[in-house]
Design an enzyme around this catalytic site. Structure first.
Site, mmCIF file in Angstrom:
data_model
loop_
_atom_site.group_PDB
_atom_site.id
_atom_site.type_symbol
_atom_site.label_atom_id
_atom_site.label_comp_id
_atom_site.label_asym_id
_atom_site.label_seq_id
_atom_site.Cartn_x
_atom_site.Cartn_y
_atom_site.Cartn_z
ATOM 1 C CB CYS A 123 -1.102 -0.042 1.165
ATOM 2 S SG CYS A 123 -1.895 -1.650 1.408
ATOM 3 C CG ASP A 137 -1.622 1.980 -3.518
ATOM 4 O OD1 ASP A 137 -1.177 2.399 -2.478
ATOM 5 O OD2 ASP A 137 -2.530 2.011 -4.040
ATOM 6 C CB CYS A 146 -2.075 7.923 8.801
ATOM 7 S SG CYS A 146 -2.986 7.688 7.451
#
Length: 427
Positions: free
Chosen positions: A251, A274, A372
């Site tokens: 990713c 990705d 994140c």
């Protein structure tokens, strides 16, 4: 194009149509003068940070809401209120330019309404501002579901998280170790009178005292430096890549962590995968600017057999797709694009990728699981569940009862991030 009209269009696309700010804003910037790019960005980011407050004020000032094709003018009103409330633009200019925006939005008949609403706000600003922060949505600038999630997960810290989310993010740099040491690059910045400070933990990270155009950074076009938050740079601390290894960045788009691995190793073979071919273009662009080489693959991480027939990897960085709740200060649209039920769906996707990627790791190899996000379901709970179902997975460097490291937004001026380090035990 009139900057206020362009900003209203962006807000309409993001809030009403569900577009991301990262796609809507660059397109809008192409319609205004280059010198107005920063102003357009400030209005769009700021209005999205304080959207509930602006909405409450606008609704209080109008007899009936603007609907259908007139919705863009509702957002033009929000643009005007934001300028009057939060920016140092003279009031007459803020109102005048916002009203002028009706021309380019093809709504001259609404000119009088928008002028009246903004003038009314000017006359009653103190009272309306107090009203707008009378509930939690207006006071904290977050949707109720997200506010509750943060309060439940971080009962002692949620207010500082919310405050950090509503601040402007600093500009962090990552020095390309193949060109300069961090100290050498700090000296180059000093020579250009660019104030900066090194991060205490992220070995290549430098924070600028004030953001600047990247082309003013010494050697940016030569690949000497990149823009990347310090929290994201910590991936290298946990992955600990070694020279000559086979490493997977899963990713990977837009490629900052891929590049960092290559900058910090010699003779490594790095694969960046990705599923978004459009975003992979950014990976190619970043690698080209930095003069780095990686094998870039478009594929579904849940089905590695479709795109990888090679040997297992020494190290895998799994930067999992997530809610991005740790980077709201950089992407304020996240607050309004995410929904409560997205978290469970993302956690399920992460789980599938986690299991698939584990099969690609060599015995004795290291995997870093990263997001994140700051939601426990995507981070601590995700890792606990993986360890419980995976016999050959061993957690490193943290307590199994509270696995990994959760960085909260604003901590050492970083974005919110999560890291957990695991190794595959040998048979």
């Amino acid at each position: 194009m009139n900057v206020r009209a362009a900003a209203a269009n962006v807000l309409y696309l993001v809030v009403d149509k569900g577009h991301s700010l990262s796609s809507a804003l660059p397109a809008a910037q192409q319609t205004v003068r280059p010198r107005d790019h920063a102003l357009l960005q400030e209005i769009c980011y700021g209005a999205l940070r304080y959207l509930p407050r602006l909405e409450m004020i606008a609704n209080q000032l109008m007899d009936k809401p603007l609907k259908g094709k007139q919705r863009v003018f509702h957002h033009l009103i929000l643009v005007g209120i934001y300028q009057l409330s939060f920016m140092r633009i003279p009031a007459h200019a803020a109102v005048g330019e916002t009203v002028e925006g009706t021309k380019e939005l093809k709504g001259p008949r609404l000119r009088g309404l928008i002028n009246a609403v903004l003038r009314n706000y000017q006359r009653n600003q103190e009272e309306l501002d107090q009203m707008a922060v009378s509930n939690n949505a207006g006071k904290y600038g977050h949707p109720s579901w997200l506010l509750k999630l943060l309060q439940d997960a971080y009962p002692q810290q949620w207010e500082s998280i919310v405050d950090a989310n509503n601040q402007k993010a600093p500009m962090w740099l990552r020095v390309n170790h193949q060109h300069h040491t961090r100290d050498e690059y700090l000296a180059l910045l000093k020579n250009e009178n660019i104030d900066s400070t090194p991060h205490t933990e992220a070995m290549d990270a430098i924070k600028l005292a004030a953001p600047c155009d990247v082309m003013k950074l010494p050697g940016f076009d030569k690949g000497w430096v990149s823009v990347q938050d310090a929290a994201a740079q910590l991936s290298i601390n946990y992955l600990k890549p070694q020279d000559g290894e086979l490493i997977l960045d899963c990713c990977a788009a837009p490629g900052g962590k891929t590049a960092h691995i290559l900058e910090r190793t010699s003779g490594s073979e790095v694969v960046a995968i990705d599923c978004d071919d459009t975003r992979l273009k950014r990976v190619h662009e970043n690698l080209k600017r930095l003069n780095l080489q990686a094998k870039v693959v478009c594929g579904d991480a849940r089905n590695p057999q479709e795109w990888w027939q090679g040997e297992q990897f020494d190290r895998i960085l799994l930067d999992a797709p997530c809610s991005a709740t740790g980077v709201i200060r950089r992407h304020p649209d996240i607050k309004w694009l995410r929904r409560a039920d997205d978290i469970a769906a993302l956690a399920e996707l992460q789980s599938e990728i986690f299991d698939a990627m584990w099969t690609q790791l060599k015995p004795g190899g290291t995997m870093v699981y990263a997001t994140c996000s700051i939601t426990p379901q995507e981070n601590v709970e995700q890792v606990k569940a993986f360890l419980a179902r995976t016999a050959d997975a061993q957690l490193l460097d943290s307590d199994p009862d509270q696995p990994g490291r959760q960085i909260l937004p604003g901590e050492e001026d970083m974005d919110g991030f999560y890291y957990a380090v695991l190794t595959k035990t040998r048979a």
